[in-house]
Structures are given as C-alpha cells and as structure tokens.
Design an enzyme around this catalytic site. Structure first.
Site, PDB file in Angstrom:
ATOM      1  CB  SER A 730      -0.974   0.001   1.175  1.00 50.02           C
ATOM      2  OG  SER A 730      -0.247   0.071   2.359  1.00 50.02           O
ATOM      3  CE  LYS A 773      -3.363   1.272   5.129  1.00 52.07           C
ATOM      4  NZ  LYS A 773      -3.265   0.776   3.766  1.00 52.07           N
TER       5      LYS A 773
END
Ligand code: ADP
Length: 839
Positions: A730, A773
């Site tokens: 990611s 996140k």
C-alpha cells in the site's frame, strides 16, 4: 570342616603376617595386604601360581603394625592358620594394595623360618589332624560332654535369632551337619569376640581346651542377646515411634498421645477425601479412576513421593466443577442496555454480540462459531467479553495465550512428570468453580510453536464443538465436558492466527477510535472508573473536555484508549496526593490565576501551613503539563515537508493505523536505487515499480530533458522508524509521489496522506485497513486523503464528523494521485497515457 578333611597342607608355607583380625579354621576372612613382604607374597605366589597348592598360605596373626615392617622381622606368633586364598583383588587407591579373601583350613606351627625375603617362607607342622575327628566318637568322657554342651549352646544362640532371615536358617542347618569339633572355631569367628579371645582359641591346640575357651564366649553372647530382647519387649512402641517421628511434630514425652491423634487425623483425612470424591458428582469414568487412586493412596506410605502426587491429583479432581453450573439469565433488552452502558461507540460489534446472544436464547445449544474480536490494543475487546459474561450471568475467566508455545500449557502435563499440572483450561475451570463460564482466549494471534508440540492444535480440540465434550487433559487423564463453556477469542491481527484455528472462529474487526470517540469514552467511562480506583470523587477532581483532548493528542498516540486511561490514572494519583496532603494543585480558570495560585501555594508551603484544598480541583492545560510533563507528541507533519522528496503514506499495523513518512534523496552515481528502513519484499518491489513507472513517464511529466531519469544519478529511499519492519503494497502511491517530488523539485502538500497499491501501468489498486488509516490521518491533522477509487465503499464505516473534516480524493490512476498531492496539480504533456485500450 568335612570338605577340608582330606587336605594335607604343604610342609613349607609362605607366611602372611596380619595385624588386624585372626583367621580361624573353618571361617572366611578378608585381609588387606599392603606391606612389602606381603605384597611380594601375593604377587609371586598367588598371582603367578597355577596349582591349588600355590594358593595355600599360612596366616600368622597378631604381628606388629605394618608401618614398622622394615627389614627387621618382628617376633612371630608360633601358631597360625593355613588358608586357601579364594579371591585376590588389587587396587591402586589410596595406595597400592591387595585385598584377599581367605578361608581357614587348619592350624599349623612354625617349626623353622626358611626365608625372610622377599617374603617369609617357613617349615610348618600341621596341628589339626582333620581325619581323626570324622569317624572318632566323642560321645564319652569330658570332651563328649563339653562338645554336647557347646552344641546345645550354639543351637540356643541360633534359636534366638530371626529364623525368617535365610542366613540364620542356613546356619541352623550347618550346626547339625558340621562335625562337633569344628564348632568352637566356626562359632568363635562368628560371634562378637575380641582379637585376643580369638587368638586364645587359635592357640588352644588341644580340642578340650578349645571347647573350654570358646564356651564362655558363646554363653556371653547368649546372655547379651537375652538382655537386648528384654529391653525390646519393654518398649513395644519402638517401630511405631519411628513412624510417628517421621510424620513430624512428636516430642519424646508425649509421643504415644500425638501419634494416636495423628493416626486418627490421617484416617479422618482419607475418609474426608473419599467423601469429597463421592460428593463431586463426577461422571462414571472419572469416579472410577478416583476410587482406584484412593485405594492406592490408602496403601501407600506417606513418605513415598507418589503419595503427594496422588493426593494432589485427587484434590484437583474433587475441586473440578464436574456438574456445577450457573443458570443463564439472558434478557436481550437488558443485555443491550448493559452493553451500551459499559461501552461507548463500537456499534457494529455490539450489534453482532446481541445477535449472537439472541440466537443463544432461542436455541440453548452453544454449537456455533466462536467469536473472535480482532483489533488494536486497548479498544475494548476484553472488556466486551467481560460484559457478555455479565449479561449472561456467567463467571468470566481470561486465559492469556501470548507466548504460549507448549501444547501442555493447554492440555496439561502427564502425571509422570515431576511438577506436572493440568493445562490452563482445566485450571481455569477450577478457578471459576463452574463448568459453564465465559473463557476469553486472549491474544490467539500470539501463540508460539516449539518442539513441545503445537498449542494451536491443542486449542483446536478445545474449541471444536464436536470434540470438546470429551476434552482429555493429560494430567486428569479422564475426559471433561467443555461443551458448556462459552469461548471468545481476541487478537490484534488475523495474519498470524493459525488457519485451522481461524476457520473455527467468526472474526469481528474492532477498529480504533476517533478523537471524539476517545473524548466521550474518557468522560463516560475512563475518568469515573479511575476516580473510583483512586478513591476520589467528581467533587474533588474535574477534567474538562479540552484537557482530555490535549491528553489524547499530545500525550498519546494510539488506536485504543489504554494509554489515555493510564494518563488519567497519573492525574488521579497526583491529585490524590494533593487531596491527602490537604493541598490543591489548581483551581484556576485562567493560566494567570493559576500562576497567582501557585505563588500563594508555595508561600503556604514555606510557612508550613496546610490549607485545605479548594474543591473541585480542575485540571487545566498548565496543571496537565505539571503532572504529565511536556507534551510527548507534537504535530511535526508540516515541519517535515519543507523539502522536496518527502511524502506521507498511511500504514496499517496491528496497533492500529499510522502515518508514515517516505523520504528520498538523489546523488551522483550510476543509476542505483538504495532502500533502507527494514522493508519487506513486497515493499521493495513497490519501490522498483515506482521507479520504473517514473522512468517510463519521465518525459510526460517533464522530469527530464531527453536523457534517462537515472543517468548519472543514484536514488536513496528511506522509510523512517528504521527499527520497525514494514511490508505490504500500500505504500506504492506514496513512493511515486515522493520520487516525483524529488525529481521535479516541487514540495508535496503538507496536509496530504495517501495509500494505494500501484501497477507498472500506473493504475491504483485497492488496499485494506482504510478505516484505521483514515483515523490515523485524522489524528495527525491531515486534511486531504488520497485513497484508491475502489476503496470508496469503505468510507461508510468512518464516523460522519471525521469524514466531514477530511477531503477525500479517490484515485484510479497515478496521474490523479500526483495531481491531488501537489499544490496546483502535477501537469503532464498527455492526459492519461496509460489507459489506452486496444479493445
Ligand atoms: P483490549 O482487550 O482491546 O486490548 P481492553 O478491553 O482491555 O482492551 O480495554 C482497555 C480499557 O479501555 C478498559 O478499561 C476498557 O474498559 C476501556 N475501553 C475500551 N473501549 C471502550 C469503550 N468503547 N467504552 C468504554 N470503555 C472502553
């Protein structure tokens, strides 16, 4: 001795001089040989000789100490015993010596000494003419009477000994079979006599005299034995006393009394244990085993190590809740209220728990998946488990599995091991005392593996509803029904849960909290709880919302609320001291007042007068700094983005979401890419992908004037917090943005965080952990979040107020990412060159 009757000893005999002990004919004696002459004799006669004759030697008793066995020969005793050396053993320790086993044959007299060195040799005369006794009849005369008396005394002596001992029985038979004239020698060597007395017997060459000398010795022995037996009879408790002393606590004066009590107690104890075994309502199999062990225990002496083991085992067995259980009191509406009261937020989890409980209410069987709460530490997983137990009215027990790497931790040790004990499941049941508790298996993701077997496999057996009704702990060795136990598991990540175990569980993600949720949790739960723990009341201590927010943003950085709770605890402690001292730390509404307050306070301190604290004590920013010290986390984001070549990525860790800086620098070189910061393989590949994509699109974005991007340039990419291993795809978009910034010399916007996997063609693929996140980005005060377009749906989970604070950019290509990351976009020559399709 009849066997030696035919033996004629040689007329020349080597002589062995002894100084300890007297060898008599018909007896066997061990003689230690260490003087020079005797050693020589052994070496040259016994060890080298081959005939039977060579093993016959003369033993002369009562010579002087061998220390002085110099060349000068001591005066020798004139009568000795010819003996047959039946065994020679040599040893070098502590000094060279031999040990001889010699059987005496007959007397001899030394007539002439023939040789003195290297050992003595003498001319001898055999004194006992053995043949004459065998057929001779001594039934008449004084000798006959003497021998008869001697024989009877010998029989009496042997009769006083314990006939059950085999040697005594043999001796009794020997008395009848031996010729009577050998008896004085044989018995004199057996009974307790001094060397001097034995020497007198040896010297008595005349048979009659020999009987006369030996008889008093025999009579003395009989009398001694009689006396001994009499004293024994006087104290019949001798044996018992030994037993009683072993049990301990017996004083000589009252031994009988205590001993009797002890025995009774022991009997009572056993009866009590037996009663308990019968009352424990165990299943047939367990009861059978227990009764068997109880029978064994009764027969065992207490001193046996196994006694304690068996007793402990039985005590464990009776304490287990074989058929003790609590009754469930499940009311879904009450459960809902309780869950809501105990926990703020976590709506999804609470809903699922209620569903689970509702099903349990409708169908009273527990066969179903095991709930597994997965999330960062301190988000309330354990606490929800505890609430479930409360709503059901069940006992709660937590089994910490972190670091468990031995299957016997779960399944117990076999009883043969020293220090063996049952596993944690059975131990837990013993602790709670009922067979239907809620067991929280904490940290199943941290189970280890080792040579001692796989604990996960053992846990499978515990959790499997098909098997766990007959779970057999190695220590108990009988099945225990675990089917009534409600198991709940917790973990920080599913990645490390063994797949077979994961398969049995229904996973529920418990994400971290937002800043606002934390403030609410603090005020509804943590502060009241901590106040209570520290014996304070809200009238004594108040923490306003602003302060809580400060604690959260400046003193903690976590997904859960555990640190927050600790900080509140620290404040409570500080205030408790002040309250206890009768002082106050702050009551100020404004910092100036606070300072004024402090000066007066210090004055008071100086004068030593304790003023009662003004209640309530309110913790403001300054008091907070006083107690917790300077802020631990400052917002450093904008500071770090003052140079080209830095970008902020969003990462997911088992501890929750994190923001992560990516730094790049370039230097002269040969086009090499250096990566540092403990990266995993996937992350390294992302970096290579990013470079390749940028190289292939360098012209499009005006990053080069025709040459290769890396010509004459080395690039170094670093992911700070080098001690933490990082991996995953990611970070792809962040690396591209960081490199684009470096190569273009433009700054990335300091309030942008991003996440997304990239492809070589410049597409942005979806990633996981979006909620964590985003919350991390929100905590770090970022304003714009770039996430993959296909992750748009994940935003639903994010609280509306957080969403409102953030500007989301959904990107499907790297071009979109770059445009959103730089102020004023990232202009390219061609729009979307990479999405040309041939279809
Ligand atoms: P975990 O098991 O997830 O590591 P805990 O259950 O031990 O965390 O929670 C730590 C502390 O935080 C507990 O005191 C718990 O009461 C509190 N807590 C966590 N989440 C909440 C919540 N949503 N509402 C109230 N208290 C909470």
């Amino acid at each position: 001795m009849s066997s030696s009757s035919g033996i004629q000893i040689p007329s020349r005999l080597p002589l062995l001089c002894t100084h300890d002990g007297v060898l008599l004919p018909g007896s066997t004696m061990r003689i230690s040989v260490d003087t020079a002459r005797n050693m020589q004799l052994v070496k040259s006669r016994l060890l080298k000789g081959t005939s039977l004759k060579s093993t016959i030697i003369g033993v002369i008793p009562n010579t002087r100490d061998p220390e002085h066995d110099s060349d000068e020969l001591p005066a020798l005793h004139s009568i000795g015993t010819a003996g047959l050396a039946v065994q020679v053993v040599g040893s070098n320790w502590p000094k060279p010596h031999y040990t001889l086993l010699i059987t005496g044959l007959c007397r001899f007299r030394v007539t002439q000494l023939l040789k003195e060195t290297p050992f003595l040799v003498a001319e001898v005369e055999q004194l006992d003419k053995l043949e004459q006794y065998t057929d001779g009849d001594q039934g008449d005369g004084e000798l006959g009477e003497l021998s008869q008396r001697f024989y009877q005394a010998a029989v009496q002596l042997v009769g006083m000994l314990d006939m059950s001992v085999p040697v005594v029985a043999k001796l009794r038979r020997l008395l009848d079979s031996l010729p009577k004239e050998t008896l004085p020698d044989v018995l004199a060597s057996m009974i307790r006599t001094s060397n001097k007395e034995k020497l007198q017997v040896l010297d008595a060459v005349d048979l009659e005299e020999r009987f006369k000398k030996a008889l008093p010795l025999l009579t003395r022995q009989i009398e001694g034995l009689k006396l001994l037996q009499k004293t024994r009879k006087l104290r019949p408790g001798d044996d018992k006393r030994v037993l009683a002393i072993r049990k301990g606590g017996v004083f000589p004066g009252r031994q009988f009394l205590v001993e009797d009590e002890g025995e009774d107690e022991d009997g009572d104890d056993m009866a009590l244990l037996e009663k308990k075994v019968k009352a424990a309502a165990m299943p047939e199999a367990a009861l059978h085993v227990c009764l068997k062990e109880l029978r064994r225990l009764k027969k065992m002496p207490q001193s046996m190590p196994e006694y304690v083991l068996t007793r402990n085992y039985l005590e464990m067995m009776v304490e287990l809740p074989w058929s003790k259980s609590t009754t469930d009191c499940l009311d879904i509406r009450a459960a809902q209220i309780l869950l809501d009261n105990d926990h703020y937020a976590m709506e999804k989890l609470k809903r699922r728990v209620l569903e689970y409980l509702a099903v349990r209410q409708l169908k009273s069987s527990l066969k179903g998946p095991i709930l597994c709460f997965v999330g960062p530490p301190g988000v309330g997983k354990t606490s929800v488990g505890r609430s479930i137990a409360r709503t059901l009215g069940r006992e709660f027990h937590r089994i910490a599995l972190g670091g468990v790497c031995d299957q016997s931790d779960i399944r117990g040790h076999r009883r043969t091991y020293v220090g063996s004990m049952p596993g944690r499941v059975i131990n837990g049941l013993k602790t709670v005392g009922v067979n239907n508790p809620v067991f929280l298996l904490d940290e199943v993701d941290k189970l280890g593996k080792s040579m001692q077997g796989d604990p996960a496999a053992a846990l499978l057996e515990v959790l499997d509803p098909e098997q766990n009704h007959s779970f057999t702990d190695h220590y108990l060795n009988v099945p225990f029904d675990l089917s009534q136990v409600l198991f709940i598991a917790t973990a920080n990540t599913t990645a490390t849960i063994p797949p077979a175990l994961l398969d049995r569980m229904e996973v529920h993600q418990v994400p971290g909290y937002t800043q606002e949720e934390k403030v609410e949790i603090a005020h509804r739960h943590l502060i009241p709880h901590q106040l209570e723990q520290h014996g304070l009341t809200p009238q004594q201590l108040q923490i306003p919302q602003d302060t809580t927010q400060d604690i959260i943003s400046k003193y903690t950085r976590e997904a859960g609320v555990r640190s927050l709770e600790r900080k509140i605890g620290a404040i409570c402690r500080a205030v408790a001291v002040k309250v206890a001292e009768g002082r106050k730390i702050s009551r100020a509404e404004s910092p100036t007042e606070q300072h004024a307050e402090k000066t007066t306070e210090s004055k008071e301190e100086d004068s030593g007068i304790a003023a009662p604290p003004e209640m309530p004590i309110v913790i403001d920013h300054i008091a907070l700094k006083d107690i917790l010290g300077p802020p631990i986390f400052e917002m450093e984001v904008s500071e770090r983005l003052t140079l080209p070549g830095v970008a902020i990525g969003l990462a997911w860790t088992p501890m929750g979401g994190e923001i992560m800086f990516v730094e790049a620098s370039r230097m002269e070189g040969e086009g090499q890419l250096t990566l540092t910061g403990q990266l995993g393989d996937v992350m390294k590949e992302s970096a290579h992908l990013a470079i390749s994509w940028l190289r292939s699109n360098a012209k499009t974005y005006h990053l080069t004037n025709g040459n290769d991007l890396l010509e004459g340039t080395d690039i170094h990419l670093h992911f700070p917090a080098g001690a933490v291993t990082k991996d995953g795809p990611s970070a792809g978009v962040t690396i591209v943005t960081c490199l684009a910034s470096l190569l273009s010399g433009r700054l990335v916007r300091s309030d942008v965080g991003m996440t997304g996997e990239i492809t070589l063609r410049g597409l942005v693929l979806p990633v996981g952990g979006i909620k964590d996140k985003v919350l991390a980005a929100h905590r770090a005060n970022l304003k714009r979040i770039i996430i993959p377009k296909r992750n748009e749906k994940d935003l639903e989970e994010i609280p509306a107020h957080v969403r409102a604070d953030l500007d989301f950019v959904f990107a499907s290509t790297l071009d979109e990412v770059l445009n959103a990351a730089f102020d004023g976009g990232f202009p390219s020559a061609v729009n979307h060159p990479q999405v040309v399709s041939k279809l």
